[in-house]
Each structure stands twice: as C-alpha cells, then as structure tokens.
Scaffold this motif. Structure first.
Motif, short mmCIF file in Angstrom:
data_model
loop_
_atom_site.label_atom_id
_atom_site.label_comp_id
_atom_site.label_asym_id
_atom_site.label_seq_id
_atom_site.Cartn_x
_atom_site.Cartn_y
_atom_site.Cartn_z
N ALA A 29 69.44 80.27 39.10
CA ALA A 29 70.34 79.16 39.41
C ALA A 29 71.22 79.48 40.61
O ALA A 29 71.44 78.63 41.49
N GLU A 30 71.72 80.72 40.69
CA GLU A 30 72.53 81.11 41.83
C GLU A 30 71.70 81.11 43.11
O GLU A 30 72.20 80.79 44.19
N SER A 31 70.42 81.44 42.99
CA SER A 31 69.54 81.41 44.15
C SER A 31 69.35 79.97 44.65
O SER A 31 69.30 79.73 45.86
N VAL A 32 69.23 79.03 43.71
CA VAL A 32 69.12 77.61 44.08
C VAL A 32 70.36 77.18 44.87
O VAL A 32 70.27 76.56 45.94
N VAL A 33 71.53 77.53 44.35
CA VAL A 33 72.78 77.14 45.00
C VAL A 33 72.91 77.82 46.36
O VAL A 33 73.30 77.20 47.36
N ARG A 34 72.56 79.10 46.44
CA ARG A 34 72.63 79.82 47.72
C ARG A 34 71.70 79.18 48.75
O ARG A 34 72.06 79.08 49.93
N SER A 35 70.55 78.74 48.33
CA SER A 35 69.60 78.11 49.25
C SER A 35 70.20 76.84 49.85
O SER A 35 70.07 76.58 51.05
N LEU A 36 70.85 76.04 49.01
CA LEU A 36 71.49 74.82 49.51
C LEU A 36 72.62 75.15 50.47
O LEU A 36 72.80 74.49 51.50
N ALA A 153 58.98 74.95 39.95
CA ALA A 153 59.45 76.31 40.22
C ALA A 153 59.23 77.18 38.98
O ALA A 153 59.80 76.92 37.92
N ASP A 154 58.42 78.22 39.11
CA ASP A 154 58.07 79.02 37.94
C ASP A 154 58.47 80.49 38.07
O ASP A 154 58.10 81.31 37.23
N ASP A 155 59.23 80.83 39.12
CA ASP A 155 59.56 82.24 39.35
C ASP A 155 60.99 82.35 39.87
O ASP A 155 61.32 81.79 40.92
N PRO A 156 61.87 83.05 39.14
CA PRO A 156 63.26 83.16 39.61
C PRO A 156 63.39 83.89 40.94
O PRO A 156 64.37 83.69 41.66
N ASP A 157 62.41 84.72 41.30
CA ASP A 157 62.48 85.45 42.57
C ASP A 157 62.16 84.57 43.77
O ASP A 157 62.51 84.92 44.90
N THR A 158 61.49 83.46 43.55
CA THR A 158 61.11 82.58 44.67
C THR A 158 61.76 81.20 44.60
O THR A 158 61.58 80.40 45.52
N VAL A 159 62.49 80.91 43.53
CA VAL A 159 62.99 79.55 43.34
C VAL A 159 63.91 79.12 44.49
O VAL A 159 63.87 77.97 44.93
N ASP A 192 67.52 89.29 41.98
CA ASP A 192 68.38 89.71 43.09
C ASP A 192 67.76 89.31 44.42
O ASP A 192 68.17 89.78 45.48
N ALA A 193 66.77 88.41 44.36
CA ALA A 193 66.08 87.96 45.58
C ALA A 193 66.93 86.91 46.29
O ALA A 193 67.17 85.82 45.77
N GLU A 194 67.39 87.27 47.48
CA GLU A 194 68.18 86.36 48.29
C GLU A 194 67.25 85.36 49.01
O GLU A 194 66.32 85.77 49.69
N PRO A 195 67.51 84.04 48.87
CA PRO A 195 66.68 83.08 49.60
C PRO A 195 66.96 83.13 51.09
O PRO A 195 68.09 83.39 51.52
N GLY A 196 65.95 82.88 51.88
CA GLY A 196 66.12 82.80 53.33
C GLY A 196 66.56 81.41 53.75
O GLY A 196 66.97 80.59 52.94
N ARG A 197 66.47 81.14 55.04
CA ARG A 197 66.88 79.82 55.52
C ARG A 197 65.79 78.80 55.20
O ARG A 197 64.64 79.15 54.89
N ALA A 198 66.15 77.54 55.26
CA ALA A 198 65.23 76.46 54.93
C ALA A 198 64.16 76.34 56.02
O ALA A 198 64.48 76.04 57.18
N THR A 199 62.92 76.59 55.66
CA THR A 199 61.82 76.48 56.62
C THR A 199 60.63 75.82 55.95
O THR A 199 60.46 75.87 54.72
#
Length: 585
Positions: A29-36, A153-159, A192-199
């Motif tokens: 969930a934090e990864s989703v928010v960080r991506s936005l 979305a089925d993987d917390p590391d890639t969500v 602990d996977a940090e999302p990158g920029r939107a591409t």
C-alpha cells in the motif's frame, strides 16, 4: 487552484531527489502511494471501504489531498473533469465489489471521450479470488471493455511500478482511463521495493509524426482546395495543439468547425470560427462540412452525433484525417489522406509543408453569408416563461472568458454549447460519447480543484440530471468549493420529451418530471446557498448574487417547459438539412 503542477503530455514526471525522499516503503500500500507521489499527483477522489483500506491507511501520512465523495460514480466523474481541466490523469479510488462497479459509468465516460483517469480498486485477498467472497467482483473483467488497459496487481514488490505504468498509460498516446485492481493481501504485504517514476512499457510506442510524403500530399490537396474547412476534435486539446491549430487556420485562412469535445480548441469570437457541428451544431457549421471539398479533420473519431448519416457527411470532400489512434482511421468516415500521429506534431508538419494559402475567397464569403442566414437566436416574450438560452447568455456575460463550464446531459447541455462563447481550451467539461446524466455536479468539483484560483467554475444542469448526483453537493459544501450550479428546470427529461414530441407523436411516457423538489431549498438543506428564478426581471440580479457567493450555490431556474433545442439534425440525417423548428423535422 494552481495549475503549476501540471505535467505536459509529452513529459515524464521527474524522479525524486534521493536526498529528499521520504522514509522507505514497507508495504504494498505504501508503494502504491509512493508511486502516485512520484507521478506528481495532488488530488485523489474516492470512497473508503474494506478492501481498499490499506491504501487509505497509507495515505494518512501523504501530502496528497484525498477528496471523499458521496458516491463512487461521483469520484470517477470528478477525476475525469480534473483530467480534462489539468491535462494530468485524475485519480479515483473505490473498494471491491459495489465500490468498483459504481465506478463503471464514469470509466465508460472517460473511455468514450479519451479522458485521462486512473482508477484504483480494492479487491479481496488473492486466495479468495474466484470464491464469491464478500464484496468480490471480477473488476478487471467488468472494466476491460471500458478502460484503455487494466491490471490485476499480484505482487507487493511490483505493485507500485504497476500503478506508475497505469498513470503513464492514461496520458500517453490516445488518452483514456486505466485501472489497477489491488488485492488486500498484496497491499498489506511487506516490501522494500521502491517504485520508479511513471513510465510506459518499452513496447508501447504511439506514433509521433506522420509520414513526410503523406504530409506533403495532404498539404498540396489542402492548398488546392476551393472550399477548405478544418474540423477540430477533442484530440486537439488533448495533444496541447490549440496554438498550432490557430496558427495554421489563421495563416492559411481556413474556416474552423469543432466537434462537441473540441469546443475551445479554436476561439469562437474569431471570424474563421463556425463553432460546433453535428446534431445540434450551428447551421453555418453544418453547411460548411456538407459543402466543403477538402476537410482537414484533426483528433476526431467521427461519431454519429457529428456525422449524421455517414453517406451524406461531407459528400464531395477529400478527407485529410490527423489521428493518433490508427484504429480510428477510416472506421466511420473513409480517409483519403490518413496522417497517423500526434496532433501537435502533425499540424506543425502540415504548416511547414503548405505550398500556398488556398485560393478560396468566394468560399470564405459564402461561410460568412451562412452565419448571417442561420444565426443562433430564439424568440423571447418578457411576459412569458424564462428562456434557457437567455440564462446561459446572462451567465456568460457576467463571468470571465476563462470560466470553466461543466454540464450534465440533455437539453441544458446543448444550450450551454450553443449560447456560451468559448475562447480557451479546457474550459468546456461535459460527457460527450456516453452522455451520462449526473455528470455536471461531480465534474464541477473536479474542475474546481484543477482550475486556477482566479478561474470561475459554473455548472449548467437539468432537473433530472442534477437529481442523479445531487448528493455530491455535500462534498462541495464540506470543502467550501466555489462552484455555481444553474439548474435549467423544465420539470421534464427535456431531450426525451423533445424526441417524444418530434418522433413519437407527442406520447410523453415517463419524461414528465413534475415531481421535482424545490432545488433552492434542497441546496440550503445541504448547507449551500440556494436561489430561485421564475421571471425575467429576476435573472440578472440572481445570477450576480449566486456568482458572488464564496462557496457552493445552486440556482433553480424555472424555464419554459416547452422550449426545444434547435438547430437539430435527426439521428442519421443529413447535416445540410438541419431543422430550425419542430415542423422542419
């Protein structure tokens, strides 16, 4: 609100500086928010619920602003309008099951109109998917036909990266809605996977420029035309190509017609402007597209409300079609010169390739004669019931040129098209292809948050349309949003009543809405300012008073219940044979 955060469609949001990044993500969930946050999102529109709750919990510490809507459909429409006005994808959120299905009308609207929206939906845990669990719906299956693309979305590391891709896909190429379905176990899981920029994916390569040889051929045809016309669609605005359109039209002296989604692409106070064509377009616009011998159509899909009968649409014209989506080329109207590419880039190509200005002085004179012959006007008896056209004109005169207008769907929508003069892009916000009643009020909320602080936002709605989503007035009151709603109240579903009178021998079945509430009193019960207009001598003073309210206000305008929308081209008819009154049908 400031629009400085707007990212141009061709740009990617910049990656966050490593020295200023927030604490590392710890859950999906934090990864989703960080991506936005990485994508530069400022506002989100949604409704809480069980399956989406982990994402909402992660929003608690975010600087993004969540606007809780009264209904998920309102969230989707608000996000849609935010995308139209800002140019960035609007974000809507809902829980699983009914929350997700309540988004479908808004997503279908965005899909039909190619508006950039990202929907985030909660889903039951992956182990429960397919078991008919509480509030389970096959959200990706349900929404696949009405989204540009969607994801499970089925993987917390890639969500987080999936959400970023959905954001990028919504705005790149032909814009549209995307959706990410978020199972609760994925958003709750550790990562602990940090999302990158939107591409967008490397494999997604929407066309930019058209083939140079095709452009030269099209330019020669345009230069040789005796009766050239430009048809500007919504794609001109989406591509930020209004400057290029105006430069081309003015430099080469070509009259400009717009589609309904293209309103604002070309200033309607210019001599070359013929305004909107189609079913309820101006007589002079419909004459121009019927009699032209060469049409430059930019960013339009030639829908049936524009074309009428395809066989009678621009029958003698060679069609130059500029379109980013190759699937639209010759889908409805055959293109003689297809130019597949981004409208901004292709208009620049055409501008540079034009060998001369068309020798079309007689045509330009003819167009001006049609303006004189078929003006938009209406009879007005000051002792009779208030005409809705007069109300639209009065509000237009009382507001600035950059005022944003939103509407519901029906007769009021057409009067707002016809009798308001639009001079700027992204100031017309409506439901075009889907024709979703109830769009007006929630879209005014999204538009208000996307618009500049010094821009006004007004909504023209009908009594039937307003009643469908009037609960969103609670949101406008809670957020103290400065929006002014004018309900053109004829106590009918007016467009249905008009069609029943014209094509069903006047049998007014289920279109009489004489059971409507007093909307001014309803507005006051919500905490908004309420006004009512019954007579002409109340119009100007009440309009000014409503516009002066700092916050939401609603004006219940009781209009002539028998007033119809003209000109009108019957469905499937010939645009050149438009009706100016009922006995012409």
């Amino acid at each position: 609100m400031s629009s400085e955060h707007t990212v141009k469609p061709e740009e990617e949001p910049a990656e966050a500086d490593a020295d200023t990044e927030d604490a590392p993500v710890s859950t999906g969930a934090e990864s989703v928010v960080r991506s936005l946050e990485n994508a530069g999102v400022e506002y989100l529109f949604g409704v809480q619920g069980g399956a989406i709750m982990p994402v909402y919990d992660a929003l608690f510490d975010s600087e993004m602003t969540h606007i809780t809507m009264a209904h998920e459909q309102g969230a989707a429409h608000a996000a849609d309008a935010y995308g139209i006005v800002s140019g960035d994808p609007g974000i809507c959120m809902a829980t699983s099951g009914p929350g997700a299905t309540n988004l479908v009308t808004g997503l279908a609207d965005s899909n039909m109109d190619s508006d950039p929206v990202v929907a985030l939906t909660g889903q039951v845990p992956t182990d429960f998917v397919g078991s008919d669990a509480f509030q389970e719906t096959d959200t990706t299956g349900v929404t696949m036909p009405v989204t540009k693309t969607n994801y499970f979305a089925d993987d917390p590391d890639t969500v987080g990266d999936v959400v970023g891709e959905a954001f990028a896909m919504a705005k790149r190429g032909r814009q549209g809605p995307t959706l990410v379905d978020l199972p609760k176990d994925v958003t709750q899981a550790d990562t602990d996977a940090e999302p990158g920029r939107a591409t967008t994916p490397d494999t997604y390569r929407p066309p930019e420029t058209a083939d140079d040889r095709d452009v030269r051929e099209a330019a020669e045809v345009l230069a040789d035309a005796d009766k050239p016309v430009i048809l500007a669609g919504g794609g001109v605005i989406k591509a930020e190509a209004c400057h290029e359109l105006r430069r081309f039209a003015i430099e080469y002296d070509v009259p400009v017609v717009t589609t309904m989604p293209g309103i604002g692409a070309f200033p309607e106070d210019h001599d070359l402007a013929l305004e909107m064509a189609g079913m309820h377009g101006t007589g002079y616009a419909n004459m121009a597209i019927t009699m032209t011998d060469c049409m430059l159509a930019v960013g339009t899909r030639f829908d049936d409300r524009l074309t009428g009968g395809v066989e009678s649409f621009a029958p003698d014209a060679e069609i130059v079609h500029v379109e980013i989506d190759p699937a639209e080329i010759s889908k409805n109207v055959a293109a003689d010169y297809p130019l597949v590419g981004d409208a901004k880039a292709v208009l620049e190509q055409l501008h540079d390739a034009m060998p001369a200005t068309p020798d079309a002085d007689e045509w330009r004179e003819q167009v001006q004669e049609w303006k004189t012959e078929y003006p938009l006007d209406y009879p007005m008896d000051e002792d009779g019931p208030v005409k809705p056209q007069y109300v639209v004109e009065t509000v237009d005169a009382a507001t600035a040129d950059d005022t944003v207008v939103t509407t519901g769907v029906g007769q009021h929508q057409m009067w707002a098209c016809q009798y308001w003069r639009y001079t700027e892009p992204r100031t017309w916000v409506s439901s075009h292809g889907l024709g979703a009643m109830g769009y007006g009020l929630p879209s005014a909320i999204g538009a208000r948050l996307a618009a500049d602080d010094d821009q006004s936002v007004v909504c023209f709605d009908g009594d039937g349309s307003f009643l469908m989503t009037c609960q969103e007035l609670t949101v406008a009151v809670r957020e103290q949003l400065d929006v002014t709603v004018f309900i053109l109240n004829n106590e009918f579903i007016g467009m249905v009543r008009q069609w029943q009178d014209g094509f069903y021998e006047g049998r007014r079945m289920a279109s009489d809405y004489n059971w409507m509430p007093q909307f001014d009193k309803l507005a006051e019960s919500f905490g908004a300012a309420g006004f009512r207009i019954d007579e002409y001598d109340e119009v100007e003073e009440t309009v000014e008073a409503a516009l002066d309210v700092e916050g939401p206000s609603v004006v219940d305008v009781h209009i002539d219940p028998e007033e119809d929308v003209y000109p009108m081209v019957p469905s499937g008819g010939d645009n050149g044979l438009f009706a100016l009154r009922g006995d012409h049908l």
